[in-house]
Design an enzyme around this catalytic site. Structure first.
Site, PDB file in Angstrom:
ATOM      1  N   HIS A   1      20.595  34.212  13.001  1.00 45.90           N
ATOM      2  CA  HIS A   1      21.094  32.876  12.514  1.00 45.90           C
ATOM      3  C   HIS A   1      19.466  31.927  12.575  1.00 45.90           C
ATOM      4  O   HIS A   1      19.721  30.879  11.833  1.00 45.90           O
ATOM      5  CB  HIS A   1      22.076  32.152  13.337  1.00 45.90           C
ATOM      6  CG  HIS A   1      21.899  31.700  14.745  1.00 45.90           C
ATOM      7  ND1 HIS A   1      22.011  32.244  15.720  1.00 45.90           N
ATOM      8  CD2 HIS A   1      21.401  30.325  15.072  1.00 45.90           C
ATOM      9  CE1 HIS A   1      21.637  31.539  16.896  1.00 45.90           C
ATOM     10  NE2 HIS A   1      21.445  30.442  16.349  1.00 45.90           N
TER      11      HIS A   1
ATOM     12  N   GLU B   1      14.908  29.949   9.794  1.00 45.17           N
ATOM     13  CA  GLU B   1      14.492  28.482  10.122  1.00 45.17           C
ATOM     14  C   GLU B   1      13.276  28.492  10.967  1.00 45.17           C
ATOM     15  O   GLU B   1      12.480  27.725  10.768  1.00 45.17           O
ATOM     16  CB  GLU B   1      15.583  27.758  10.788  1.00 45.17           C
ATOM     17  CG  GLU B   1      15.340  26.304  11.083  1.00 45.17           C
ATOM     18  CD  GLU B   1      16.094  25.436  11.847  1.00 45.17           C
ATOM     19  OE1 GLU B   1      16.136  24.572  12.129  1.00 45.17           O
ATOM     20  OE2 GLU B   1      17.234  26.287  12.259  1.00 45.17           O
ATOM     21  N   ASP B   2      13.160  29.671  11.842  1.00 46.78           N
ATOM     22  CA  ASP B   2      11.962  29.285  13.112  1.00 46.78           C
ATOM     23  C   ASP B   2      11.180  30.425  13.062  1.00 46.78           C
ATOM     24  O   ASP B   2      10.249  30.600  13.937  1.00 46.78           O
ATOM     25  CB  ASP B   2      12.825  29.486  14.564  1.00 46.78           C
ATOM     26  CG  ASP B   2      13.597  28.078  14.759  1.00 46.78           C
ATOM     27  OD1 ASP B   2      13.173  27.124  14.033  1.00 46.78           O
ATOM     28  OD2 ASP B   2      14.711  28.197  15.439  1.00 46.78           O
TER      29      ASP B   2
ATOM     30  N   ASP C   1      26.794  28.493  18.407  1.00 46.01           N
ATOM     31  CA  ASP C   1      25.457  28.017  18.438  1.00 46.01           C
ATOM     32  C   ASP C   1      25.449  26.899  19.390  1.00 46.01           C
ATOM     33  O   ASP C   1      24.661  26.642  20.391  1.00 46.01           O
ATOM     34  CB  ASP C   1      24.577  28.005  17.202  1.00 46.01           C
ATOM     35  CG  ASP C   1      23.445  27.163  17.383  1.00 46.01           C
ATOM     36  OD1 ASP C   1      22.408  27.978  18.062  1.00 46.01           O
ATOM     37  OD2 ASP C   1      23.079  26.385  16.751  1.00 46.01           O
TER      38      ASP C   1
ATOM     39  N   ASP D   1      50.464  13.906  34.985  1.00 47.72           N
ATOM     40  CA  ASP D   1      50.326  15.275  34.299  1.00 47.72           C
ATOM     41  C   ASP D   1      48.977  15.836  34.173  1.00 47.72           C
ATOM     42  O   ASP D   1      48.336  15.776  32.996  1.00 47.72           O
ATOM     43  CB  ASP D   1      51.109  15.500  33.069  1.00 47.72           C
ATOM     44  CG  ASP D   1      50.633  14.433  31.966  1.00 47.72           C
ATOM     45  OD1 ASP D   1      50.002  13.493  32.364  1.00 47.72           O
ATOM     46  OD2 ASP D   1      51.041  14.353  30.671  1.00 47.72           O
TER      47      ASP D   1
END
Length: 706
Positions: free
Chosen positions: A72, A76-77, A139, A259
């Protein structure tokens, strides 16, 4: 630490026919692309996508989702491209990775206009393939689990975004376990002391009363044995953030919160769910108003369960959720159940909601939104609120957000019914329109043909659909009103230059001002979006110029040094002829105040900032705005006559705001452009002389100080 062999083993455990070679190739590709990259913690970057893949494997998702998790961040990287992924792994996985990459680039915490557009992109990506958002949520979960390695300012930003966007989104998708963990992780960053205080109190409580959870769980198992039902009982203390939120909502301390323990009973059939409910209510006293049947009326995300609260052992209030195994799977994994595998086969859980359905409905609803505020409002209402279920007189179910009113109910049925609503009956009893509806109530809407939506309805409704419909109706009504007012303002402006107003002249002016038609020109004139002098200026520029003997605005003040910038204070709005004083804004020019302005008291201890000024003695242009508030009778033609009186004094109305409309009179604020204090007195005297002007006052408000 997670390993690729461990991931493959985990996937094989629920999906024996899984393509292990594909997963291994994806890991190898990701490891190569991320080689030399490290996380804030110092770990090799590949550990992150591997951890995300393991989170999704815990949800027993398909191979494509697992492989997408491993890849993923590659586009992008790293140097990897979409074409590389298509060639190596096929178009489906490449498109999934591309979708996650685009979601990562969205800045969901930016300004509202951009945020609205990014939300649209988010839901569009979800509508194409829901697995994109599942990978993104996993992620975010791993990033939150490892957030302590980030810089403090980065932690705060990520935590706030998680609390505002990703945790509610996980809840809306039915992934309640993920929502609770995301909220608690964000809570530990945003309010660590608050979270620690809850944990300390839990430890003290456990020391004082022993292991309450085991004791109550044993009591519930005893009741199951008594009625001959085989089931699984799970108990736990609620998460710190959940407890903190209840304390904040109810404004009570930890010791008064009842509760704080929750129990789940998982049985084989729906019939056994109701049998267990009966057994529990026989053993312990039920808490009134705390029973919810989400089996007969499921939530829109597919959630089904029976909820009840009882006073259990030692009077401690506990919440019990009762459901079947299939209901439990959907309750835990939400829409992820749609892609779950068991023993190599895609699971057909009858309670799993087709995720495309509700996302498509979101997109349709949001496409109709006419402004960014309306869209964001709809997003938050859709994502963040629980639902109530009410009935029409014919027995049809209407789903609404918690806090909805009969007006919301009316608009949920049809916009026409909402617009014509004059009253409502809830369970056959007439109630105010602001009444909050509760689960199971029957609602009947009373209508009248002459009714139209009121501005006050905006404070009553909570649903995006109702708010949108009311806004549309009010805009249409306001447009008619503004056209009438604009017509009067235009007539006064034309009379002021001895010209006759005609539709042809107005249409010509509209064209020159790049407006659609004459009605649009009049509507904008009436709403003060444009000024009458602009209309005269484009048609008769020679008549719109100021008199030759008028003083230039830059030379209006005597006593300023050089070309120092100045502006009139909005708190007192001084006009030529009034005594004034200047207050230096420390290198940013000078602000002019009337000598009797109450704001000047704030500068008494700063004499170095005071400047002795006075107005030039000549003729000034009519550019000095003064605000008046009038109370006038609510009769036909009164407002038009007021505008005519102002125009007759050669003054221009630059803005008009209705403040308080009543059946007999209403208050209106009018901004009038004036030449001098004498001009102001002439306008005021003309208005005071009118029998339908009840009161008139000049508005001087220190909160508007420059």
């Amino acid at each position: 630490m997670d390993t690729i062999s461990g991931l493959i083993t985990r996937v094989k455990g629920y999906h024996p026919n899984s393509d292990s070679g594909l997963i291994l190739r994806a890991y190898a590709f990701g490891a190569t692309m991320h080689d030399g990259q490290f996380r804030h913690s110092g770990d090799p970057y590949i550990t992150h996508p591997l951890a995300v893949a393991n989170i999704l494997a815990e949800q027993q998702l398909d191979d494509a989702t697992i492989v997408t998790a491993l890849l993923h961040d590659t586009v992008e990287d790293t140097r990897a491209s979409h074409a590389d992924l298509v060639r190596e792994f096929g178009p489906v996985i490449a498109d999934l990775v591309d979708g996650v990459t685009k979601l990562t680039k969205l800045q969901l915490n930016s300004n509202e206009t951009k945020q609205a557009e990014n939300f649209r992109k988010l839901f569009m990506a979800m509508s194409r393939d829901m697995r994109v958002i599942l990978v993104k949520l996993a992620d975010r979960l791993h990033n939150m689990r490892t957030i302590k390695s980030m810089k403090p300012e980065g932690q705060q930003r990520k935590a706030r975004e998680t609390m505002d966007i990703f945790a509610p989104l996980a809840g809306r998708m039915g992934m309640q376990w993920m929502r609770e963990e995301l909220e608690d992780l964000a809570f530990s960053v945003l309010n660590p002391e608050g979270r620690n205080s809850i944990i300390r109190r839990f430890v003290t409580l456990q020391r004082e009363s022993g292991d309450v959870i085991d004791k109550i769980a044993t009591d519930i198992r005893t009741e199951l044995d008594r009625v001959g039902i085989v089931g699984e009982v799970r108990g736990r203390a609620k998460r710190p953030f959940s407890i903190w939120r209840k304390m904040e909502e109810k404004q009570i301390g930890f010791s008064r919160l009842s509760d704080i323990y929750g129990f789940r009973v998982i049985v084989a059939t729906e019939q056994e769910c109701y049998a267990v409910l009966g057994a529990i209510h026989q053993r312990w006293r039920a808490v009134p108003g705390r029973f919810k049947d989400y089996i007969s009326q499921p939530k829109s995300n597919g959630y089904r369960s029976l909820h009840t609260s009882v006073s259990g052992r030692d009077g401690k209030r506990v919440e019990v959720q009762i459901r079947t195994r299939q209901m439990h799977e959907v309750a835990e994994t939400g829409v992820a159940a749609h892609w779950s595998y068991r023993d190599g086969e895609r699971v057909e859980n009858p309670f799993a909601v087709d995720p495309a359905g509700w996302v498509s409905s979101l997109n349709e609803q949001f496409d109709s939104a006419q402004d960014h505020d309306e869209f964001l409002e709809a997003v938050k209402l859709e994502m963040y609120q629980d639902q109530v279920f009410c009935f029409t007189p014919k027995g049809e179910v209407v789903k609404l957000p918690k806090g909805a009113t009969p007006l919301d109910f009316a608009y949920a049925i049809h916009t026409r019914i909402g617009d014509a609503c004059v009253g409502a009956k809830v369970d056959s009893v007439r109630v105010p329109l602001w009444t909050r509806l509760r689960n199971g109530q029957s609602c009947e809407i009373l209508t009248a043909e002459a009714q139209r939506p009121q501005a006050t309805w905006m404070d009553i409704v909570v649903t995006g659909r109702a708010k949108s419909a009311i806004r549309r109706s009010l805009r249409a009504a306001d447009r008619d009103k503004f056209i009438r007012l604009g017509t009067e303002l235009a007539r006064v402006a034309f009379d002021g230059v001895n010209k006759r107003m005609s539709m042809k002249a107005l249409a010509t002016a509209a064209r020159e001002l790049h407006l659609q038609d004459a009605d649009e020109l009049l509507a904008r004139l009436g709403s003060a979006e444009i000024q009458s002098r602009q209309v005269i200026g484009v048609l008769y520029p020679e008549l719109a110029t100021r008199d030759s003997d008028e003083i230039d605005a830059r030379a209006a003040i005597v006593g300023l040094e050089g070309d120092a910038a100045f502006e009139r204070a909005q708190c007192c709005q001084p006009v030529p002829g009034e005594r004034i004083v200047g207050i230096s804004r420390r290198g940013k020019g000078v602000t002019l105040h009337a000598i009797d302005c109450p704001v000047l008291a704030d500068y008494e201890d700063q004499p170095d900032r005071w400047i002795d000024l006075h107005w030039h003695g000549g003729t000034h242009p009519a550019i000095h705005t003064v605000t008046f508030e009038l109370a006038i009778t609510n009769d036909a033609g009164v407002l038009g006559r007021v505008c005519t009186l102002i125009g007759a004094q050669k003054a221009n109305i630059s803005d008009l705001e209705f403040r308080d409309k009543k059946p007999d009179f209403y208050r209106v604020r009018i901004d009038i452009d004036l030449r001098s204090v004498e001009h102001m007195h002439a306008v005021r005297l003309a208005l005071e002389a009118d029998q339908d002007v009840v009161t008139i006052a000049r508005v001087r408000d220190r909160h508007r100080a420059a």
